[in-house]
Scaffold this active site. Structure first.
Site, PDB file in Angstrom:
ATOM      1  N   ASP A 212       0.874  -1.177   0.000  1.00  0.00           N
ATOM      2  CA  ASP A 212       0.000   0.000   0.000  1.00  0.00           C
ATOM      3  C   ASP A 212       0.908   1.222   0.000  1.00  0.00           C
ATOM      4  O   ASP A 212       2.013   1.169   0.542  1.00  0.00           O
ATOM      5  CB  ASP A 212      -0.885   0.002   1.255  1.00  0.00           C
ATOM      6  CG  ASP A 212      -2.038   0.975   1.139  1.00  0.00           C
ATOM      7  OD1 ASP A 212      -3.173   0.526   0.900  1.00  0.00           O
ATOM      8  OD2 ASP A 212      -1.805   2.201   1.281  1.00  0.00           O
TER       9      ASP A 212
ATOM     10  N   THR B 276     -13.897  -3.203  -7.277  1.00  0.00           N
ATOM     11  CA  THR B 276     -15.136  -3.202  -8.063  1.00  0.00           C
ATOM     12  C   THR B 276     -14.935  -2.340  -9.305  1.00  0.00           C
ATOM     13  O   THR B 276     -14.727  -1.136  -9.198  1.00  0.00           O
ATOM     14  CB  THR B 276     -16.292  -2.650  -7.197  1.00  0.00           C
ATOM     15  OG1 THR B 276     -16.421  -3.506  -6.057  1.00  0.00           O
ATOM     16  CG2 THR B 276     -17.601  -2.630  -7.964  1.00  0.00           C
TER      17      THR B 276
ATOM     18  N   PHE C 265     -17.642 -10.039  -2.064  1.00  0.00           N
ATOM     19  CA  PHE C 265     -19.002  -9.792  -1.578  1.00  0.00           C
ATOM     20  C   PHE C 265     -19.064  -9.606  -0.067  1.00  0.00           C
ATOM     21  O   PHE C 265     -20.144  -9.639   0.521  1.00  0.00           O
ATOM     22  CB  PHE C 265     -19.928 -10.949  -2.010  1.00  0.00           C
ATOM     23  CG  PHE C 265     -19.994 -11.120  -3.504  1.00  0.00           C
ATOM     24  CD1 PHE C 265     -20.750 -10.251  -4.276  1.00  0.00           C
ATOM     25  CD2 PHE C 265     -19.272 -12.110  -4.139  1.00  0.00           C
ATOM     26  CE1 PHE C 265     -20.798 -10.372  -5.668  1.00  0.00           C
ATOM     27  CE2 PHE C 265     -19.311 -12.253  -5.515  1.00  0.00           C
ATOM     28  CZ  PHE C 265     -20.082 -11.381  -6.284  1.00  0.00           C
ATOM     29  N   LEU C 266     -17.908  -9.449   0.576  1.00  0.00           N
ATOM     30  CA  LEU C 266     -17.939  -9.346   2.043  1.00  0.00           C
ATOM     31  C   LEU C 266     -18.544  -8.016   2.490  1.00  0.00           C
ATOM     32  O   LEU C 266     -18.485  -7.016   1.782  1.00  0.00           O
ATOM     33  CB  LEU C 266     -16.545  -9.532   2.633  1.00  0.00           C
ATOM     34  CG  LEU C 266     -15.394  -8.604   2.256  1.00  0.00           C
ATOM     35  CD1 LEU C 266     -15.438  -7.305   3.020  1.00  0.00           C
ATOM     36  CD2 LEU C 266     -14.085  -9.313   2.505  1.00  0.00           C
TER      37      LEU C 266
ATOM     38  N   LYS D  27     -21.121  -8.419  -9.752  1.00  0.00           N
ATOM     39  CA  LYS D  27     -20.872  -7.594  -8.559  1.00  0.00           C
ATOM     40  C   LYS D  27     -21.843  -6.405  -8.498  1.00  0.00           C
ATOM     41  O   LYS D  27     -22.505  -6.153  -7.487  1.00  0.00           O
ATOM     42  CB  LYS D  27     -19.417  -7.111  -8.588  1.00  0.00           C
ATOM     43  CG  LYS D  27     -19.074  -6.050  -7.587  1.00  0.00           C
ATOM     44  CD  LYS D  27     -19.039  -6.582  -6.179  1.00  0.00           C
ATOM     45  CE  LYS D  27     -18.878  -5.461  -5.189  1.00  0.00           C
ATOM     46  NZ  LYS D  27     -18.721  -5.910  -3.839  1.00  0.00           N
TER      47      LYS D  27
ATOM     48  N   LEU E  30     -34.414  -7.010   4.389  1.00  0.00           N
ATOM     49  CA  LEU E  30     -35.769  -6.456   4.411  1.00  0.00           C
ATOM     50  C   LEU E  30     -35.989  -5.666   5.692  1.00  0.00           C
ATOM     51  O   LEU E  30     -37.116  -5.563   6.167  1.00  0.00           O
ATOM     52  CB  LEU E  30     -36.801  -7.577   4.287  1.00  0.00           C
ATOM     53  CG  LEU E  30     -36.973  -8.192   2.890  1.00  0.00           C
ATOM     54  CD1 LEU E  30     -38.018  -9.296   2.901  1.00  0.00           C
ATOM     55  CD2 LEU E  30     -37.359  -7.131   1.859  1.00  0.00           C
TER      56      LEU E  30
ATOM     57  N   GLY F 141     -35.335   1.166   7.393  1.00  0.00           N
ATOM     58  CA  GLY F 141     -34.478   2.044   8.181  1.00  0.00           C
ATOM     59  C   GLY F 141     -34.332   3.404   7.536  1.00  0.00           C
ATOM     60  O   GLY F 141     -35.151   3.798   6.704  1.00  0.00           O
TER      61      GLY F 141
ATOM     62  N   CYS G 128     -20.254   1.333  -0.659  1.00  0.00           N
ATOM     63  CA  CYS G 128     -20.530   0.468  -1.815  1.00  0.00           C
ATOM     64  C   CYS G 128     -21.872   0.725  -2.480  1.00  0.00           C
ATOM     65  O   CYS G 128     -21.930   1.091  -3.656  1.00  0.00           O
ATOM     66  CB  CYS G 128     -20.430  -0.991  -1.395  1.00  0.00           C
ATOM     67  SG  CYS G 128     -18.840  -1.349  -0.647  1.00  0.00           S
TER      68      CYS G 128
HETATM   69  C1  UGA Z   1     -22.301  -4.349   0.762  1.00  0.00           C
HETATM   70  C2  UGA Z   1     -22.733  -5.747   0.304  1.00  0.00           C
HETATM   71  O1  UGA Z   1     -23.695  -6.288   1.219  1.00  0.00           O
HETATM   72  C3  UGA Z   1     -21.550  -6.697   0.207  1.00  0.00           C
HETATM   73  O2  UGA Z   1     -21.960  -7.952  -0.300  1.00  0.00           O
HETATM   74  C4  UGA Z   1     -20.496  -6.073  -0.730  1.00  0.00           C
HETATM   75  O3  UGA Z   1     -19.321  -6.868  -0.792  1.00  0.00           O
HETATM   76  C5  UGA Z   1     -20.124  -4.688  -0.221  1.00  0.00           C
HETATM   77  O4  UGA Z   1     -21.316  -3.866  -0.139  1.00  0.00           O
HETATM   78  C6  UGA Z   1     -19.155  -4.099  -1.243  1.00  0.00           C
HETATM   79  O5  UGA Z   1     -19.575  -3.893  -2.392  1.00  0.00           O
HETATM   80  O6  UGA Z   1     -17.962  -3.991  -0.926  1.00  0.00           O
HETATM   81  P1  UGA Z   1     -21.642  -3.249   3.129  1.00  0.00           P
HETATM   82  O7  UGA Z   1     -21.698  -1.938   2.404  1.00  0.00           O
HETATM   83  O8  UGA Z   1     -20.470  -3.558   3.982  1.00  0.00           O
HETATM   84  O9  UGA Z   1     -21.767  -4.467   2.076  1.00  0.00           O
HETATM   85  O10 UGA Z   1     -22.916  -3.295   4.080  1.00  0.00           O
HETATM   86  P2  UGA Z   1     -24.375  -3.947   4.071  1.00  0.00           P
HETATM   87  O11 UGA Z   1     -24.490  -4.814   5.247  1.00  0.00           O
HETATM   88  O12 UGA Z   1     -24.715  -4.506   2.758  1.00  0.00           O
HETATM   89  O13 UGA Z   1     -25.266  -2.642   4.337  1.00  0.00           O
HETATM   90  C7  UGA Z   1     -25.326  -1.567   3.396  1.00  0.00           C
HETATM   91  C8  UGA Z   1     -26.351  -0.546   3.850  1.00  0.00           C
HETATM   92  O14 UGA Z   1     -27.675  -1.071   3.754  1.00  0.00           O
HETATM   93  C9  UGA Z   1     -26.197  -0.114   5.323  1.00  0.00           C
HETATM   94  O15 UGA Z   1     -26.396   1.279   5.413  1.00  0.00           O
HETATM   95  C10 UGA Z   1     -27.301  -0.869   6.053  1.00  0.00           C
HETATM   96  O16 UGA Z   1     -27.743  -0.248   7.224  1.00  0.00           O
HETATM   97  C11 UGA Z   1     -28.390  -0.887   4.984  1.00  0.00           C
HETATM   98  N1  UGA Z   1     -29.342  -1.992   5.160  1.00  0.00           N
HETATM   99  C12 UGA Z   1     -28.949  -3.277   5.019  1.00  0.00           C
HETATM  100  C13 UGA Z   1     -30.685  -1.682   5.469  1.00  0.00           C
HETATM  101  O17 UGA Z   1     -31.070  -0.506   5.600  1.00  0.00           O
HETATM  102  N2  UGA Z   1     -31.571  -2.707   5.609  1.00  0.00           N
HETATM  103  C14 UGA Z   1     -31.210  -4.021   5.469  1.00  0.00           C
HETATM  104  O18 UGA Z   1     -32.074  -4.904   5.598  1.00  0.00           O
HETATM  105  C15 UGA Z   1     -29.861  -4.304   5.171  1.00  0.00           C
END
Ligand code: UGA
Length: 433
Positions: free
Chosen positions: A27, A119, A147-148, A202, A248, A251, A258
């Site tokens: 890095d 990405t 996809f983490l 992706k 689902l 919020g 992402c």
């Molecule tokens: C997301 C994807 O879920 C991962 O699979 C992907 O690898 C990652 O983007 C990326 O592209 O690097 P992440 O941004 O870490 O992951 O977080 P998420 O858990 O997906 O949540 C994203 C947003 O959606 C958050 O603000 C969360 O609060 C919101 N969310 C999630 C909701 O409002 N409701 C839900 O039911 C789920």
């Protein structure tokens, strides 16, 4: 070898070494590399520090800023995990990826595979191959989207729903299948496609999940109008296996580094091809308006007047389990409340330092809960829960009731138990019921 040590680069490099591979992580941020070499993680990610210690102790990982210290002849695969930020047009900016490729193309051996884990928009990898060919390099490129999720990155990396690889030839597929063997041997499916399809998988995954969230948020608004209950609605809809229970939760809108960026990039891509497509624009717009809708809700609860109201904000990060405040709905909500003349006291278990670096205002006070709960809740007109940290459920709400001026809780994450909290004496408002 990994180049780029953000969330994805660090998690994957540390866990690749846990899987038994020898890893070098490069890095250009010297401070970050020094921190890592001292065994300290520069990000907040549950459990990852234990895996870092493990890798360092077993001498399975090295961190450096200097390509000259890397023995490129030993390296079979280079994963590029640098950031691809959003440009003003919404498209992804690939200059970091091209920078790296430009630096390493004359260093790597013919047999080394370049794997794009950042990405990148569909067709990027074939353009990179063309760029390298024009410079006289015959280097194989594969794409391996990640996809983490932040906050559960370790679990997501080690036990993914699937591994996707985009490849041009069988040799690249063989190398990547070998890299991921410790995971696939536990029964995880590895899906091989061409480059462009893997790139699109992706974006389509993030676009679909973002759409699911926006849909349920709009259903929550409807529930509020007709006295239906969003939690039961989500459960009832999600029991259909074609839909599923996950993502689902209604919020304050999706945030993070992402979904906002990738939905914009996917929409920009669709528009570039002049397709008759409207869905993503609506998803983006609906989510952008969500913090305003949340503030309108708070305003209506506080007699349509937010000027000089004392509001306690619980949660600054875009979701629980991370210190990341990028595109956090909580931050947007604070900005709107400040613009309407409210006084804000805010707390987050992990995001205080990032938030206080990013946002400052004479009417905004970051207040630590552990050392100063009195200050955080005293004379408050409304407590607003903006991030779903589980520790907020366990707060001593009876004690808090005695500190506030007006016993109002607006739970934008639906984490508290309405009956219990009302029994304590609060007026409780949630999303979608
Ligand atoms: C997301 C994807 O879920 C991962 O699979 C992907 O690898 C990652 O983007 C990326 O592209 O690097 P992440 O941004 O870490 O992951 O977080 P998420 O858990 O997906 O949540 C994203 C947003 O959606 C958050 O603000 C969360 O609060 C919101 N969310 C999630 C909701 O409002 N409701 C839900 O039911 C789920």
């Amino acid at each position: 070898m990994f180049i780029g040590s953000g969330y994805v680069g660090l998690t994957s490099s540390i866990l690749m070494s846990y899987l038994g591979h020898k890893v070098v992580c490069v890095d250009n941020d010297q401070k970050k590399i020094d921190t890592l070499n001292n065994g300290i993680l520069p990000i907040y990610e549950p459990k990852l520090d234990e895996y870092l210690q493990h890798a360092i102790e077993r001498q399975k990982i090295k961190f450096t800023t200097n390509y000259d210290l890397v023995n490129f002849q030993d390296i079979q695969a280079i994963f590029i995990t640098v950031s691809t930020p959003q440009q003003a047009s919404g498209e992804a900016d690939l200059s970091n990826v091209y920078d790296v490729i430009g630096k390493i193309c004359n260093l790597i051996s013919q047999d080394c595979l370049l794997v794009i884990k950042s990405t990148v928009p569909p067709t990027s990898c074939s353009k990179m191959i063309k760029y390298l060919k024009e410079k006289g390099y015959n280097i194989d490129i594969a794409v391996n989207p990640e996809f983490l999720r932040e906050g559960s990155a370790v679990e997501d990396f080690l036990n993914p729903d699937r591994i996707v690889i985009g490849i041009n030839d069988q040799e690249s597929e063989k190398i990547l299948k070998k890299v991921y063997l410790p995971i696939t041997s536990k029964g995880v499916q590895i899906l091989s496609t061409d480059l462009v399809t893997a790139e699109l998988i992706k974006y389509a995954s993030n676009g679909f999940l973002a759409t699911k969230i926006v849909f349920i948020n709009e259903m929550a608004d409807l529930c509020e109008k007709i006295n239906a209950n969003i939690k039961d609605l989500s459960h009832g809809v999600g029991l259909d296996q074609r839909i599923g229970q996950k993502f689902l939760n209604a919020g304050p809108g999706f945030g993070g580094s992402c979904f906002p960026k990738d939905t914009l990039a996917l929409d920009a891509l669709v528009q570039n091809y002049q397709l008759n497509s409207h869905l993503l624009k609506a998803v983006i717009k609906s989510n952008e308006m969500r913090p305003f809708a949340m503030v309108n809700k708070i305003e209506a609860i506080l007699s349509n007047d937010l000027r000089d109201k004392n509001i306690t904000i619980l949660g600054l990060t875009y979701k629980a389990g991370t210190d990341d405040i990028r595109c956090s709905p909580a931050i947007e909500i604070i900005k709107i409340l400040l613009s309407k003349g409210s006084n804000i006291k805010a707390f987050d278990p992990a995001g205080m330092s990032n938030a206080s670096e990013y946002l400052s205002n004479e009417r905004l006070l970051f207040t630590d809960l552990a050392t100063n709960s009195l200050m955080l809740f005293k004379d408050t007109d409304a407590i607003v829960i903006t991030t779903g940290w589980p520790e907020f459920i366990e707060l001593d709400w009876s004690m808090i009731l005695n500190l506030v001026r007006v016993p109002v809780i607006v739970d934008l994450r639906n984490i508290l138990n309405p009956e219990k909290i009302r029994a304590i004496g609060f007026q409780y408002y949630s999303i979608g019921s």
